[in-house]
Design a protein around this motif. Sequence first.
Motif, mmCIF file in Angstrom:
data_model
loop_
_atom_site.group_PDB
_atom_site.id
_atom_site.type_symbol
_atom_site.label_atom_id
_atom_site.label_comp_id
_atom_site.label_asym_id
_atom_site.label_seq_id
_atom_site.Cartn_x
_atom_site.Cartn_y
_atom_site.Cartn_z
ATOM 1 N N ALA A 137 0.835 -1.193 0.000
ATOM 2 C CA ALA A 137 0.000 0.000 0.000
ATOM 3 C C ALA A 137 0.874 1.250 0.000
ATOM 4 N N LYS A 138 0.251 2.390 -0.237
ATOM 5 C CA LYS A 138 0.972 3.653 -0.216
ATOM 6 C C LYS A 138 1.369 4.003 1.225
ATOM 7 N N PRO A 139 2.510 4.666 1.392
ATOM 8 C CA PRO A 139 2.929 5.009 2.766
ATOM 9 C C PRO A 139 1.939 5.925 3.477
ATOM 10 N N VAL A 140 1.253 6.794 2.718
ATOM 11 C CA VAL A 140 0.266 7.669 3.356
ATOM 12 C C VAL A 140 -0.881 6.845 3.928
ATOM 13 N N GLU A 141 -1.306 5.808 3.196
ATOM 14 C CA GLU A 141 -2.381 4.949 3.690
ATOM 15 C C GLU A 141 -1.942 4.205 4.942
ATOM 16 N N VAL A 142 -0.691 3.778 4.989
ATOM 17 C CA VAL A 142 -0.196 3.064 6.163
ATOM 18 C C VAL A 142 -0.158 3.989 7.373
ATOM 19 N N ARG A 143 0.315 5.221 7.174
ATOM 20 C CA ARG A 143 0.351 6.160 8.295
ATOM 21 C C ARG A 143 -1.050 6.505 8.774
ATOM 22 N N ASP A 144 -1.972 6.699 7.826
ATOM 23 C CA ASP A 144 -3.358 6.986 8.221
ATOM 24 C C ASP A 144 -3.973 5.797 8.958
ATOM 25 N N GLY A 145 -3.705 4.586 8.471
ATOM 26 C CA GLY A 145 -4.215 3.407 9.176
ATOM 27 C C GLY A 145 -3.638 3.268 10.567
ATOM 28 N N SER A 146 -2.364 3.594 10.715
ATOM 29 C CA SER A 146 -1.753 3.542 12.033
ATOM 30 C C SER A 146 -2.392 4.546 12.983
ATOM 31 N N GLU A 147 -2.653 5.751 12.483
ATOM 32 C CA GLU A 147 -3.276 6.763 13.338
ATOM 33 C C GLU A 147 -4.719 6.391 13.680
ATOM 34 N N ARG A 148 -5.448 5.815 12.726
ATOM 35 C CA ARG A 148 -6.814 5.370 13.034
ATOM 36 C C ARG A 148 -6.807 4.265 14.078
ATOM 37 N N ARG A 149 -5.882 3.338 13.947
ATOM 38 C CA ARG A 149 -5.789 2.258 14.928
ATOM 39 C C ARG A 149 -5.425 2.813 16.299
ATOM 40 N N ALA A 150 -4.517 3.773 16.336
ATOM 41 C CA ALA A 150 -4.145 4.368 17.626
ATOM 42 C C ALA A 150 -5.327 5.102 18.252
ATOM 43 N N ARG A 151 -6.096 5.840 17.415
ATOM 44 C CA ARG A 151 -7.274 6.522 17.962
ATOM 45 C C ARG A 151 -8.309 5.530 18.474
ATOM 46 N N PHE A 152 -8.492 4.428 17.743
ATOM 47 C CA PHE A 152 -9.474 3.427 18.174
ATOM 48 C C PHE A 152 -9.116 2.851 19.531
ATOM 49 N N TRP A 153 -7.855 2.446 19.688
ATOM 50 C CA TRP A 153 -7.457 1.845 20.956
ATOM 51 C C TRP A 153 -7.433 2.898 22.077
ATOM 52 N N THR A 154 -7.150 4.140 21.736
ATOM 53 C CA THR A 154 -7.207 5.184 22.763
ATOM 54 C C THR A 154 -8.632 5.388 23.243
ATOM 55 N N ARG A 155 -9.575 5.440 22.299
ATOM 56 C CA ARG A 155 -10.972 5.588 22.688
ATOM 57 C C ARG A 155 -11.469 4.358 23.446
ATOM 58 N N ALA A 156 -11.029 3.174 23.020
ATOM 59 C CA ALA A 156 -11.435 1.965 23.749
ATOM 60 C C ALA A 156 -10.909 1.977 25.177
ATOM 61 N N ALA A 157 -9.665 2.438 25.342
ATOM 62 C CA ALA A 157 -9.109 2.515 26.694
ATOM 63 C C ALA A 157 -9.853 3.547 27.543
ATOM 64 N N ILE A 158 -10.218 4.669 26.919
ATOM 65 C CA ILE A 158 -10.981 5.684 27.667
ATOM 66 C C ILE A 158 -12.352 5.143 28.056
ATOM 67 N N ALA A 159 -13.029 4.456 27.109
ATOM 68 C CA ALA A 159 -14.346 3.897 27.415
ATOM 69 C C ALA A 159 -14.258 2.846 28.521
ATOM 70 N N PHE A 160 -13.236 2.009 28.471
ATOM 71 C CA PHE A 160 -13.076 1.007 29.522
ATOM 72 C C PHE A 160 -12.817 1.674 30.875
ATOM 73 N N THR A 161 -12.010 2.726 30.875
ATOM 74 C CA THR A 161 -11.731 3.427 32.132
ATOM 75 C C THR A 161 -12.987 4.074 32.698
#
Length: 369
Positions: A278-302
Amino acid sequence: MTQTPAAQLPPPEERRRLREAASLTQAQVAERVGVSRETVRAWESGRTTPRGRRREAYAQLLRTVADKTEGQEPEEVDDMTALQITPEDTDTALPDDGEPPHERRLTPAQAFDALYAFCAPALVRQTFLLTGRRELARESVERAFQHAWQRWPEVARDRDPAGWVRATAYDFALSPWHRFRPRYRHPEPPPSDAFDRALLDVLLRLPPTQRRTLVLYDGVGLDLPETAAETEASTPAAANRLLDARTAVAARLPDLSDPGTLHRRLAELASTERLRAAKPVEVRDGSERRARFWTRAAIAFTVALIGTTALTLRTAPTQYEPPVPPGTTVRGVPPRMAPGPLSEKELELREKLRTQMQAGPERLVPQVT
């Protein structure tokens, strides 16, 4: 008789930079100069210095590379040599302490994109040799670079950033949990060439540790200590795994008993599969989306944990109530007996009492006065 002055060579760091700017691997430079890849590695590290005609050829090659790459950005490595990328080929792709080898400063995104463009095509092909699955190979490389982007300050200053990403991609690709995923329960179409199918089948029959060692040593071209370090094994253990893997491959395919032939066939097998990352921009965007998802999941669990704790504190009793002790047996009291069925004599007596009048005083009936 006058002696011809020796050709001037740039410093070792500049030699590496020029080779990288021209998208050349150490194996390609070694082939053009007429030496081994280990010799080119020693020249670029400064351990040895070329002499004689080899020095002239090496200096001429560097001058040609410098003229062609003046003012140009490095291009992607071609398909046939993408499998041969080693840590020495990429250890100057990222600057130390944020300073690039050129005179300009790269942003983190630009440095990440440069590493991705240089390593991702080769890593996808290497991972395909490990798994035999095209989609899993692409997913493993993308996931590895997503982890690298999340930890980019650490990866950018690593001694071998390409090795860091490669080890992460290999670990994800060889994870045993993939067998439980529905999409990976069915085999993918094999390569079209019969010999490629046989070679891939032999690779997939090897144990994962032997397969990984064989790909790193005979495919990628790492040294034995580097292969042992990346597979988290001692050097003798890595050597034994390599010998066992070569023996298994030679038993099924005798034409590949020579390590050089095996290396060439592995590179050809990887390059025949048109695997595009994939394009490097897509990989960076996917990484940031994954980080936001897990951050929100951690906040919701807390938040859920805090709410549960507050509800427990709200509804819990405010004083201690001792539990009721269990009952104990009292001795000397006869057990309570339940009435049983009447016998025939008892039944006759009951019937007689009901039907016959009994002698005795009349019953007293209370009257209201």
